[in-house]
Write an enzyme that holds these catalytic residues in place. Structure first.
Site, mmCIF file in Angstrom:
data_model
loop_
_atom_site.group_PDB
_atom_site.id
_atom_site.type_symbol
_atom_site.label_atom_id
_atom_site.label_comp_id
_atom_site.label_asym_id
_atom_site.label_seq_id
_atom_site.Cartn_x
_atom_site.Cartn_y
_atom_site.Cartn_z
ATOM 1 N N ASP A 140 0.857 -1.193 0.000
ATOM 2 C CA ASP A 140 0.000 0.000 0.000
ATOM 3 C C ASP A 140 0.886 1.233 0.000
ATOM 4 O O ASP A 140 2.035 1.187 0.464
ATOM 5 C CB ASP A 140 -0.920 0.017 1.234
ATOM 6 C CG ASP A 140 -2.216 0.757 0.972
ATOM 7 O OD1 ASP A 140 -3.260 0.108 0.823
ATOM 8 O OD2 ASP A 140 -2.174 2.021 0.902
ATOM 9 N N ASP B 108 3.820 2.532 -4.085
ATOM 10 C CA ASP B 108 2.814 3.149 -4.948
ATOM 11 C C ASP B 108 2.784 2.326 -6.236
ATOM 12 O O ASP B 108 3.763 2.308 -6.983
ATOM 13 C CB ASP B 108 3.210 4.608 -5.233
ATOM 14 C CG ASP B 108 2.189 5.330 -6.104
ATOM 15 O OD1 ASP B 108 1.455 4.658 -6.865
ATOM 16 O OD2 ASP B 108 2.134 6.565 -6.021
ATOM 17 N N VAL B 109 1.659 1.667 -6.486
ATOM 18 C CA VAL B 109 1.610 0.720 -7.614
ATOM 19 C C VAL B 109 1.691 1.416 -8.975
ATOM 20 O O VAL B 109 1.875 0.750 -9.991
ATOM 21 C CB VAL B 109 0.345 -0.175 -7.566
ATOM 22 C CG1 VAL B 109 0.328 -1.025 -6.311
ATOM 23 C CG2 VAL B 109 -0.936 0.657 -7.692
ATOM 24 N N SER C 204 -14.852 -3.275 -11.291
ATOM 25 C CA SER C 204 -16.028 -2.672 -10.652
ATOM 26 C C SER C 204 -17.232 -2.830 -11.577
ATOM 27 O O SER C 204 -17.063 -2.912 -12.809
ATOM 28 C CB SER C 204 -15.789 -1.181 -10.402
ATOM 29 O OG SER C 204 -16.993 -0.530 -10.024
ATOM 30 N N TYR D 73 -13.211 6.964 -13.453
ATOM 31 C CA TYR D 73 -13.251 5.695 -12.692
ATOM 32 C C TYR D 73 -13.812 4.556 -13.543
ATOM 33 O O TYR D 73 -13.203 3.488 -13.658
ATOM 34 C CB TYR D 73 -14.107 5.909 -11.440
ATOM 35 C CG TYR D 73 -14.155 4.703 -10.527
ATOM 36 C CD1 TYR D 73 -13.075 4.378 -9.711
ATOM 37 C CD2 TYR D 73 -15.293 3.893 -10.469
ATOM 38 C CE1 TYR D 73 -13.113 3.277 -8.874
ATOM 39 C CE2 TYR D 73 -15.336 2.791 -9.628
ATOM 40 C CZ TYR D 73 -14.248 2.495 -8.834
ATOM 41 O OH TYR D 73 -14.296 1.388 -8.007
ATOM 42 N N LYS E 139 -11.881 1.182 -15.060
ATOM 43 C CA LYS E 139 -12.280 -0.185 -14.688
ATOM 44 C C LYS E 139 -12.687 -0.999 -15.926
ATOM 45 O O LYS E 139 -12.450 -2.215 -15.976
ATOM 46 C CB LYS E 139 -13.411 -0.149 -13.662
ATOM 47 C CG LYS E 139 -13.011 0.462 -12.321
ATOM 48 C CD LYS E 139 -11.899 -0.343 -11.654
ATOM 49 C CE LYS E 139 -11.655 0.129 -10.216
ATOM 50 N NZ LYS E 139 -10.626 -0.690 -9.535
HETATM 51 P P1 NDP Z 1 -10.176 1.808 -0.021
HETATM 52 O O1 NDP Z 1 -10.050 3.210 -0.486
HETATM 53 O O2 NDP Z 1 -10.890 1.534 1.251
HETATM 54 O O3 NDP Z 1 -8.697 1.133 0.086
HETATM 55 C C1 NDP Z 1 -7.831 1.205 -1.014
HETATM 56 C C2 NDP Z 1 -6.392 1.199 -0.520
HETATM 57 O O4 NDP Z 1 -5.554 1.251 -1.702
HETATM 58 C C3 NDP Z 1 -6.057 2.426 0.319
HETATM 59 O O5 NDP Z 1 -5.246 2.084 1.419
HETATM 60 C C4 NDP Z 1 -5.323 3.295 -0.676
HETATM 61 O O6 NDP Z 1 -4.428 4.215 -0.103
HETATM 62 C C5 NDP Z 1 -4.576 2.254 -1.474
HETATM 63 N N1 NDP Z 1 -4.085 2.812 -2.732
HETATM 64 C C6 NDP Z 1 -4.683 3.697 -3.555
HETATM 65 N N2 NDP Z 1 -3.893 4.022 -4.573
HETATM 66 C C7 NDP Z 1 -2.741 3.313 -4.405
HETATM 67 C C8 NDP Z 1 -1.534 3.227 -5.127
HETATM 68 N N3 NDP Z 1 -1.302 3.957 -6.227
HETATM 69 N N4 NDP Z 1 -0.571 2.379 -4.675
HETATM 70 C C9 NDP Z 1 -0.762 1.662 -3.555
HETATM 71 N N5 NDP Z 1 -1.873 1.719 -2.818
HETATM 72 C C10 NDP Z 1 -2.871 2.530 -3.241
HETATM 73 O O7 NDP Z 1 -10.802 1.015 -1.244
HETATM 74 P P2 NDP Z 1 -11.831 -0.230 -1.317
HETATM 75 O O8 NDP Z 1 -11.396 -1.311 -0.411
HETATM 76 O O9 NDP Z 1 -13.200 0.307 -1.255
HETATM 77 O O10 NDP Z 1 -11.600 -0.666 -2.842
HETATM 78 C C11 NDP Z 1 -10.634 -1.631 -3.229
HETATM 79 C C12 NDP Z 1 -10.802 -1.881 -4.711
HETATM 80 O O11 NDP Z 1 -12.154 -2.289 -4.975
HETATM 81 C C13 NDP Z 1 -10.550 -0.657 -5.590
HETATM 82 O O12 NDP Z 1 -9.881 -1.040 -6.767
HETATM 83 C C14 NDP Z 1 -11.956 -0.164 -5.916
HETATM 84 O O13 NDP Z 1 -12.006 0.561 -7.111
HETATM 85 C C15 NDP Z 1 -12.699 -1.486 -5.998
HETATM 86 N N6 NDP Z 1 -14.141 -1.338 -5.804
HETATM 87 C C16 NDP Z 1 -14.639 -0.854 -4.636
HETATM 88 C C17 NDP Z 1 -16.017 -0.712 -4.486
HETATM 89 C C18 NDP Z 1 -16.617 -0.163 -3.226
HETATM 90 O O14 NDP Z 1 -17.829 0.080 -3.203
HETATM 91 N N7 NDP Z 1 -15.856 0.022 -2.140
HETATM 92 C C19 NDP Z 1 -16.941 -1.069 -5.553
HETATM 93 C C20 NDP Z 1 -16.312 -1.576 -6.740
HETATM 94 C C21 NDP Z 1 -14.964 -1.704 -6.846
HETATM 95 P P3 NDP Z 1 -4.834 5.806 -0.038
HETATM 96 O O15 NDP Z 1 -5.670 5.950 1.191
HETATM 97 O O16 NDP Z 1 -3.529 6.505 0.040
HETATM 98 O O17 NDP Z 1 -5.595 6.131 -1.305
#
Ligand code: NDP
Length: 265
Positions: free
Chosen positions: A39, A64-65, A143, A156, A160
């Site tokens: 993360d 950072d991915v 998504s 977004y 996706k």
């Molecule tokens: P959260 O925002 O709760 O968690 C995502 C985590 O990924 C955060 O810790 C974030 O850090 C980290 N992150 C973001 N960008 C990067 C990066 N460039 N490199 C490394 N880490 C990164 O997300 P969710 O658990 O809700 O979502 C997870 C996945 O599921 C995502 O791909 C989302 O698009 C997908 N999704 C979620 C839905 C929902 O309703 N929750 C619905 C459909 C799909 P930081 O806080 O710094 O951003």
């Protein structure tokens, strides 16, 4: 599952600090894997992995991915610590919900950098490790916004949709190396991301549009990701599984008729 720790499979989960990624990491730990949680939010990641409390089996890697050098450095860290990668879950993602005419190019690029470039870069780096050992499984977290167009999701949703095509491309090209690649398309899940962009009115809309009438749980996403990474799915590749309470199947859904039906039950 082998007793020798070195024989136990290793799963890499991006965006593992919280939400769906953290639940996926816990699923793997509960099913005999060791896990690498990646993360960019270092403090939250370190706290989450410390709370898991299994330092021999679960490690935190700050990365950072969307940054090629950081992804390669993370892969080398995994080489040094575990020496193998069996599963990769490309879960890290960000959401910007903004009108198409108001979305800035910087917002567009930020979304593409994490949601699309990140999947490309991580699969290249960790896929090379899988290839070296004869195979593995990748799951990309897309998504329902990538399956159907919606309001305020130009960046977004497009990112996706691209991930869904990338999944098929990766499945075809990596099959030669014994690597399967699938995607899940979650419906709304009550994570920090959803709390940021889903108002009370939006939540009500989702309840109306989803046949099962509720948000999904993080653990329900993790179960499907885990299945797709397991040998039970050994003949499944290039697929997108909507984990969405029936949203994608329903179309308009006619909530009025559904409510009437429910009342008559
Ligand atoms: P959260 O925002 O709760 O968690 C995502 C985590 O990924 C955060 O810790 C974030 O850090 C980290 N992150 C973001 N960008 C990067 C990066 N460039 N490199 C490394 N880490 C990164 O997300 P969710 O658990 O809700 O979502 C997870 C996945 O599921 C995502 O791909 C989302 O698009 C997908 N999704 C979620 C839905 C929902 O309703 N929750 C619905 C459909 C799909 P930081 O806080 O710094 O951003």
């Amino acid at each position: 599952m082998p007793h020798d720790p070195a024989q136990r499979p290793v799963a890499v989960v991006t965006g593992g600090a919280r939400g769906i990624g953290l639940a996926v990491g816990r699923w793997f730990l509960g099913h005999g894997h060791r896990v690498v949680m990646l993360d960019r939010d270092g403090p939250t990641l370190d706290a989450a992995v410390a709370a898991i409390g299994r330092p021999d089996d679960a490690i935190a890697v700050h990365c950072d991915v969307s940054d090629e050098a950081q992804v390669e450095a993370a892969a080398r860290t995994v080489d040094a610590r575990f020496g193998r990668v069996d599963a990769l879950v490309n879960n890290a993602g960000i959401a910007v919900f903004e009108h198409i005419q108001k979305t800035t190019f910087a917002q567009w690029r930020a979304v593409m950098a994490t949601n699309l470039d990140g999947v490309f870069l991580c699969t290249q780096a960790f896929g090379a490790r899988m290839q070296a050992r004869g195979g593995g499984a990748v799951v990309n977290v897309a998504s329902i916004s990538g399956l159907r167009a919606s309001t305020m999701r130009v960046a977004y949703g497009t990112s996706k949709a691209a991930v869904i095509h990338l999944t098929k491309q990766q499945a075809v090209e990596l099959s030669h190396f014994g690597i399967r690649v699938n995607a899940i398309a979650p419906g709304p899940v009550d994570t920090a991301m959803a709390k940021l962009v889903h108002t009370a009115a939006v939540r009500a809309d989702y309840h109306d549009a989803i046949p099962l009438g509720r948000y999904g749980a993080e653990e329900e996403m993790a179960e499907v990701v885990g299945f797709l990474c397991s040998d039970a799915a050994a003949y499944v590749t290039g697929q997108v599984v909507a984990v969405d309470g029936g949203f994608d199947a329903a179309g308009v859904g006619l909530p009025t008729l559904r409510r009437d039906l429910g009342a008559g039950r």
